[in-house]
Design a protein around this motif. Structure first.
Motif, PDB file in Angstrom:
ATOM      1  N   GLU A  94      79.279 -73.937 -22.569  1.00 36.32           N
ATOM      2  CA  GLU A  94      77.942 -73.349 -22.442  1.00 36.32           C
ATOM      3  C   GLU A  94      77.632 -73.101 -20.962  1.00 36.32           C
ATOM      4  N   ASN A  95      76.514 -72.427 -20.705  1.00 35.90           N
ATOM      5  CA  ASN A  95      76.120 -72.159 -19.322  1.00 35.90           C
ATOM      6  C   ASN A  95      75.991 -73.445 -18.522  1.00 35.90           C
ATOM      7  N   ASP A 136      71.868 -70.482 -14.420  1.00 38.31           N
ATOM      8  CA  ASP A 136      72.609 -71.170 -15.483  1.00 38.31           C
ATOM      9  C   ASP A 136      71.726 -72.203 -16.170  1.00 38.31           C
ATOM     10  N   ALA A 216      73.675 -69.082 -25.606  1.00 39.32           N
ATOM     11  CA  ALA A 216      74.049 -67.688 -25.364  1.00 39.32           C
ATOM     12  C   ALA A 216      74.800 -67.149 -26.571  1.00 39.32           C
ATOM     13  N   GLN A 288      71.523 -64.976 -21.772  1.00 35.19           N
ATOM     14  CA  GLN A 288      72.650 -65.193 -20.861  1.00 35.19           C
ATOM     15  C   GLN A 288      72.243 -64.700 -19.482  1.00 35.19           C
ATOM     16  N   ASP A 289      72.564 -65.509 -18.460  1.00 34.92           N
ATOM     17  CA  ASP A 289      72.306 -65.009 -17.113  1.00 34.92           C
ATOM     18  C   ASP A 289      73.425 -64.083 -16.684  1.00 34.92           C
TER      19      ASP A 289
END
Length: 763
Positions: A94-95, A136, A216, A288-289
């Motif tokens: 994950e982020n 994030d 995300a 999502q970044d």
């Protein structure tokens, strides 16, 4: 379909790619190997378009695909128990990792690298490193609360260090301060191996309610894809690979911009508040970044994690440069951008929130019931790919690894024969020499440029052992974070050295009174094509994973940074370990500096052994690096943490400071200077004063205990089998640190030595 902006450019569509299979493509210049390019053609059944080639090249780069490290990183999963896994709400992949800290609160934290950009353009490289890690954390649904910055530079007096360090520090400060995020921790380390390759690692921690966690993924056919935040420009193209913006089209006539992103912290601050309101209104399906690899990453990862395909209309993307090609738009790493998946019924509300915050938001596509990520440009298809092949199915290399031929000789070069100080005058001189050395001196010149207390929730910050931030104002619940790595120890023994980094970060969190809960990491190494580097990496990963399994705390995520070297000379292996701990009430946190209550006892917990391999004394006094690092005993570290947490809860300890680089002498100096209070110390009769003062044995902490609590505290230590020795008393009236039979140091004298080094070097 030509427009005034595109008619001068040749756009490579999927149909054109199908009909021109032999057109040469600059895949090698984009960092792809021959077999990787061949595999892309096999996946697509044709040659890739320019835009597809751009996506695969950045997403299959070492930074994004972990192609050289995946085979070793899976060991983290193999060693994670169900009990450890139960602490995580989100983990590796994950982020950022997310852990449950109780009372309905969750905390997310992660550390990443921005090394190479920071060497090219120190200010923007460091600034956008902070911006990227903050996004994030934001992408998980959390409010970012604090940052930390583990930094590594070449020799402190080297001309190139004078070039990069001020800019990097200013970049970290400029971005974080403008965001209103306190900088509560980190490190500043100097070593010749980092000359030409500084390490700029950035950490962020954020908090949210458990139910506010966001992941995300692009799910739900018909859901809209909304790009919001800053416009997309030519800056940052190729930031995660060797991609050059003009590789695809030599006829544009534009001057190529540098590959380092340009940050705007004020735009990010607004983006943070905008995102948090969107989360609160529950109108985001997935998010999502846009960091490394830009839209290539955001679109492919969202689609890959979803249950269908995705169609993106690339000409809808707001641009800040004219004539950008699809490949450039997809590869741009322009900052302060996010990509959200939104239900059609919520689009208007989403746009209203963005308009309120004056954040540009554009509907650029939708989730489809197909299987592919399809991207069109003015009506023509320029990308048609299975998204998982871009985001998750890059090459995986089993790089050869082997113990370096010189490792045995390095370990055999023990420091035992080095001349040791023995007289009081020699010991006194050694104390002053060490505390004024660049790695042991005060980092106030750096940290004073950071706002450590903005927002009012910082409870402890540098130079304390760990940063502590309040999460919940009602209950006082908070978190502590620390990052650590002694790369000399890792160089001598990568497995044990990485466990020592884990042990120190774990111990630093415990000295604040917090219970260590979870780990993140940033693994900085040389070229993975070097079997010796890969041996270091494999040993470090196994050391960290085994150590976390023994301590019962999970690795929630992290980052790998390879190719950190100048020419053929790699940096010292630097696996930075970040530990997060939880404290139920920050009012019970344990400060680092002693207070002004006369007669409090100074107790040294743990065992001191004659261990000087990789020590600060060996390096500073003799320029020596060899032997073995100190022994690491993780069960002792766990016991020490339990005692410190219990002491915090019961009010038994008024100050605590761990022993690490520089040994007891360094800890005593920092303790009295941070507390601005004198102390009298008596060394043991049965051990060499030199060993007592400068050995770097692990598992030790110096604590100050009120006289009324000394018996309770020592009985607790005895009952748990923790060695302790009374080593001194607090003496606020003396204005000095007196080490009996060794030397007396005035606090002003110590402060001049400890604080004067960096200002003299950097102004």
């Amino acid at each position: 379909m030509a427009t005034p902006e595109t008619e001068t450019l040749v756009i490579d569509t999927t149909a054109h790619a199908e009909s021109t299979p032999e057109v040469p493509q600059p895949y090698a210049e984009l960092g792809l190997a021959d077999d990787e390019y061949t595999r892309i053609r096999e996946i697509l059944g044709r040659r890739p378009t320019d835009a597809e080639l751009a996506m695969y090249s950045v997403m299959w780069s070492e930074h994004c695909s972990y192609k050289s490290s995946k085979t070793h990183l899976k060991y983290f999963g193999e060693t994670t128990t169900e009990e450890m896994r139960s602490k995580m709400l989100a983990g590796i992949g994950e982020n950022a990792g997310v852990v449950d800290i109780g009372d309905g609160w969750a905390v997310t934290f992660k550390v990443e690298s921005h090394n190479h950009p920071s060497y090219v353009e120190p200010y923007q490289g460091a600034a956008t490193g902070v911006g990227g890690i903050v996004r994030d954390i934001l992408a998980m649904g959390a409010r970012p609360l604090a940052v930390a910055d583990p930094l590594r530079f070449g020799p402190a007096d080297a001309p190139d260090t004078a070039r990069v360090l001020p800019g990097i520090v200013a970049g970290v400060a400029g971005y974080g301060n403008c965001l209103g995020l306190p900088n509560v921790g980190g490190e500043v380390v100097f070593d010749a191996s980092y000359a030409g390759n500084p390490l700029v690692n950035a950490m962020c921690v954020g908090a949210m309610r458990v139910e506010d966690l966001h992941l995300a993924h692009a799910s739900g056919t018909g859901n809209r894809i909304i790009l919001f935040g800053a416009r997309t420009g030519l800056d940052g193209i190729g930031g995660v690979s060797v991609l050059a913006s003009d590789s695809f089209n030599e006829s544009t006539g534009r001057k190529k911009l540098p590959s380092v992103q340009v940050g705007d912290p004020f735009a990010e601050k607004v983006l943070i508040e905008c995102c948090l309101e969107l989360f609160a209104k529950r109108i985001v399906v997935g998010i999502q970044d846009l960091g490394g690899a830009g839209l290539s990453c955001a679109t492919s990862e969202l689609a890959a994690a979803g249950d269908g395909g995705m169609h993106v209309v690339l000409d809808q993307v707001p641009l800040r440069a004219k004539g950008m090609t699809p490949a450039e738009i997809l590869s741009s790493e322009s900052q302060e951008r996010m990509c959200a998946v939104v239900a059609p019924s919520d689009v208007d509300a989403f746009m209203e929130v963005c308009a309120k915050w004056d954040v540009t938001a554009t509907d650029i596509g939708e989730v489809t019931d197909g299987e592919n990520l399809v991207i069109t440009w003015h009506g023509e298809t320029v990308v048609d790919v299975p998204p998982r092949t871009v985001a998750h199915q890059g090459p995986v290399y089993e790089r050869p690894f082997a113990r370096p031929s010189g490792q045995d000789a390095l370990q055999a070069e023990v420091p035992d024969a080095l001349e040791r100080p023995s007289t009081p005058d020699q010991l006194r001189e050694t104390v002053l020499r060490l505390i004024s050395s660049p790695n042991l001196c005060s980092k106030e010149w750096v940290t004073s440029q950071y706002d450590r207390y903005v927002r009012g929730n910082t409870v402890l910050a540098q130079p304390s052992d760990s940063g502590v931030v309040r999460i919940d104002e009602k209950t006082g619940r908070g978190v502590a974070v620390s990052t650590d790595c002694n790369s000399k120890f890792v160089h001598l023994d990568p497995y044990a050295g990485t466990q020592l980094a884990l042990a120190e970060a774990y111990r630093n969190v415990a000295t604040s009174g917090a219970s260590p809960l979870a780990v993140t990491n940033c693994l900085n190494f040389g070229a993975p094509t070097d079997p010796g580097v890969m041996w270091q990496f494999e040993r470090a990963v196994h050391g960290l994973a085994d150590g976390c399994a023994q301590l019962g705390i999970p690795v929630t995520g992290g980052n790998v940074s390879f190719f950190n070297q100048t020419g053929s000379t790699a940096i010292l292996p630097t696996p930075v370990v970040g530990v997060l701990g939880v404290i139920d009430d920050v009012r019970r946190r344990i400060p680092t500096g002693i207070g002004a209550e006369a007669g409090e006892s100074l107790l040294l917990l743990g065992d001191t052994r004659d261990e000087f391999g990789g020590s600060a004394w060996a390096e500073v006094v003799h320029g020596h690096l060899g032997g073995l690092p100190p022994d690491v005993d993780l069960e002792r570290e766990r016991l020490l943490a339990e005692i410190l947490v219990a002491a915090s809860r019961d009010g038994l300890v008024s100050a605590a400071h761990d022993l690490s680089d520089g040994g007891l002498a360094q800890t005593l100096v920092e303790t009295v200077l941070i507390g601005q209070c004198g102390a009298r110390v008596v060394l043991a009769d049965d051990q060499d004063p030199f060993v007592q003062l400068f050995a770097e044995s692990a598992g030790r902490v110096l604590v100050a205990v009120p006289r009324t609590e000394e018996l309770r505290f020592t009985e607790m230590c005895d009952a748990r089998g923790m060695p302790w020795r009374k080593t001194g008393v607090v003496d606020p009236d003396s204005g000095a640190l007196e080490i009996q039979d060794v030397a007396t140091f005035g606090l002003d004298e110590l402060r001049a030595s400890w604080e004067g080094t960096l200002p003299a070097l950097f102004g």
